[in-house]
Design a protein around this motif. Sequence first.
Motif, PDB file in Angstrom:
ATOM      1  N   ARG A 311      70.605 -17.070  19.019  1.00 17.39           N
ATOM      2  CA  ARG A 311      69.860 -15.996  19.064  1.00 17.39           C
ATOM      3  C   ARG A 311      70.574 -14.644  19.773  1.00 17.39           C
ATOM      4  N   LEU A 312      69.855 -13.578  18.512  1.00 20.48           N
ATOM      5  CA  LEU A 312      70.495 -12.471  19.161  1.00 20.48           C
ATOM      6  C   LEU A 312      69.669 -11.516  19.531  1.00 20.48           C
ATOM      7  N   HIS A 313      68.216 -11.643  19.234  1.00 19.02           N
ATOM      8  CA  HIS A 313      67.150 -10.963  19.631  1.00 19.02           C
ATOM      9  C   HIS A 313      67.029 -10.985  20.760  1.00 19.02           C
ATOM     10  N   ASP A 314      66.641  -9.113  21.467  1.00 14.00           N
ATOM     11  CA  ASP A 314      66.476  -9.199  23.048  1.00 14.00           C
ATOM     12  C   ASP A 314      65.095  -9.685  23.489  1.00 14.00           C
ATOM     13  N   PHE A 315      64.170 -10.633  23.474  1.00 15.70           N
ATOM     14  CA  PHE A 315      62.856 -11.078  23.660  1.00 15.70           C
ATOM     15  C   PHE A 315      62.677 -10.078  25.037  1.00 15.70           C
ATOM     16  N   TYR A 316      63.081  -9.645  26.480  1.00 18.15           N
ATOM     17  CA  TYR A 316      62.970  -8.516  27.300  1.00 18.15           C
ATOM     18  C   TYR A 316      62.823  -8.036  26.722  1.00 18.15           C
ATOM     19  N   GLY A 317      63.783  -7.200  26.372  1.00 19.17           N
ATOM     20  CA  GLY A 317      63.557  -6.071  25.435  1.00 19.17           C
ATOM     21  C   GLY A 317      61.862  -5.749  24.632  1.00 19.17           C
ATOM     22  N   ASP A 318      61.229  -5.922  24.087  1.00 19.68           N
ATOM     23  CA  ASP A 318      59.878  -6.237  23.792  1.00 19.68           C
ATOM     24  C   ASP A 318      58.731  -5.814  24.149  1.00 19.68           C
ATOM     25  N   TRP A 319      58.978  -5.846  26.208  1.00 23.99           N
ATOM     26  CA  TRP A 319      57.931  -5.820  26.949  1.00 23.99           C
ATOM     27  C   TRP A 319      58.203  -4.552  27.186  1.00 23.99           C
ATOM     28  N   GLN A 320      56.772  -4.001  28.096  1.00 25.73           N
ATOM     29  CA  GLN A 320      56.639  -2.721  28.246  1.00 25.73           C
ATOM     30  C   GLN A 320      56.614  -2.731  29.446  1.00 25.73           C
ATOM     31  N   LYS A 321      56.754  -2.540  30.618  1.00 19.65           N
ATOM     32  CA  LYS A 321      56.298  -1.960  32.201  1.00 19.65           C
ATOM     33  C   LYS A 321      55.161  -0.912  32.577  1.00 19.65           C
ATOM     34  N   LEU A 322      54.154  -2.151  32.745  1.00 25.70           N
ATOM     35  CA  LEU A 322      53.233  -0.848  33.323  1.00 25.70           C
ATOM     36  C   LEU A 322      53.375  -0.019  34.247  1.00 25.70           C
ATOM     37  N   PRO A 323      52.519   1.004  34.630  1.00 32.72           N
ATOM     38  CA  PRO A 323      53.214   1.882  35.372  1.00 32.72           C
ATOM     39  C   PRO A 323      52.195   1.891  36.540  1.00 32.72           C
ATOM     40  N   ASP A 324      53.111   2.286  37.428  1.00 30.74           N
ATOM     41  CA  ASP A 324      52.564   2.664  38.646  1.00 30.74           C
ATOM     42  C   ASP A 324      51.872   3.868  39.301  1.00 30.74           C
TER      43      ASP A 324
END
Length: 383
Positions: A311-324
């Motif tokens: 697996r080479l895909h960065d699944f974590y990279g597909d997520w966005q941090k909800l801003p404070d």
Amino acid sequence: MTTQRLGLIMNGVTGRMGLNQHLIRSIVAIRDQGGVRLKNGDRIMPDPILVGRSAEKVEALAKRFNIARWTTDLDAALADKNDTMFFDAATTQARPGLLTQAINAGKHVYCEKPIATNFEEALEVVKLANSKGVKHGTVQDKLFLPGLKKIAFLRDSGFFGRILSVRGEFGYWVFEGGWQEAQRPSWNYRDEDGGGIILDMVCHWRYVLDNLFGNVQSVVCIGNTDIPERFDEQGKKYKATADDSAYATFQLEGGVIAHINMSWVTRVYRDDLVTFQVDGTHGSAVAGLSDCMIQARQATPRPVWNPDEKRLHDFYGDWQKLPDNVSYDNGFKEQWEMFIRHVYEDAPYKFTLLEGAKGVQLAECALKSWKERRWIDVAPIKA
């Protein structure tokens, strides 16, 4: 605008939770900010009296935080008509008796959870408080975590669409106390002293699930005592008789399925000591104590199962941090302020002893499920 004195009896503040979250970060912080402000502009200023069994420890705490009053005589403290509120963060086994004593003395009561080690005692305390007409509350701190507040915001905004499932991971490795000092008190690992992770943590999961995702309708649970021997605060070996890990699945109103692993014998490989993943038709979120990551339906990748290729895909990279976008106060302090306003101006407040009893009820159902190896339905409470 005037400042009113709140005579507050604080029992059990020499322990870790009572000291750090309730005395230092709540009552002392409220005192230092000038009290709790009411709608009419008045301020309520806590004037605590610290109660404990060790005169040396309680006196030292009082001096450390510039608190004028302390005692080892709880009966005398409860007899003082000038002190109108009682708080308890001592042992769970003693809590129903202490709450009963305080309620009969006419005090408003606020306490840590669990409010009892069994549902029958918890319900008796609820009924007594209601019959005496005192205000009452139970700590429900996880709802005030920034991470779970963000989950509530996403839910209310419609981000999830229809919520399908909730998965929680809670826990960390608690040292046995022999070669390294334990991070939790030894009574947590003795069933005869009211210990056990199911009683402790399922009470939390009840109010988290009920308030964020749907009322709990049934539970199946299995627990285990993984570490059979530990060392107490004096370095003496003792037999661990309480469960230190458990794995529970909950059916919620509306068809949501929640599964939560809880363990004091797991090493952390995740973003926080507790994480909740919520999956919905329109989006998913993963929240810890503070942060929350989101992935909308439109940003969801298209995984394809192929075990023959790395697996080479960065699944974590597909997520966005909800801003404070907002600032968050200490959750324990925030709930203290809510309860004080409830007492003084009858402000809305839902986290009563009944909510605490619901937590004990679910923990009892989970323990019964483990013992009988089956699903247990959670009955409505008549209080």
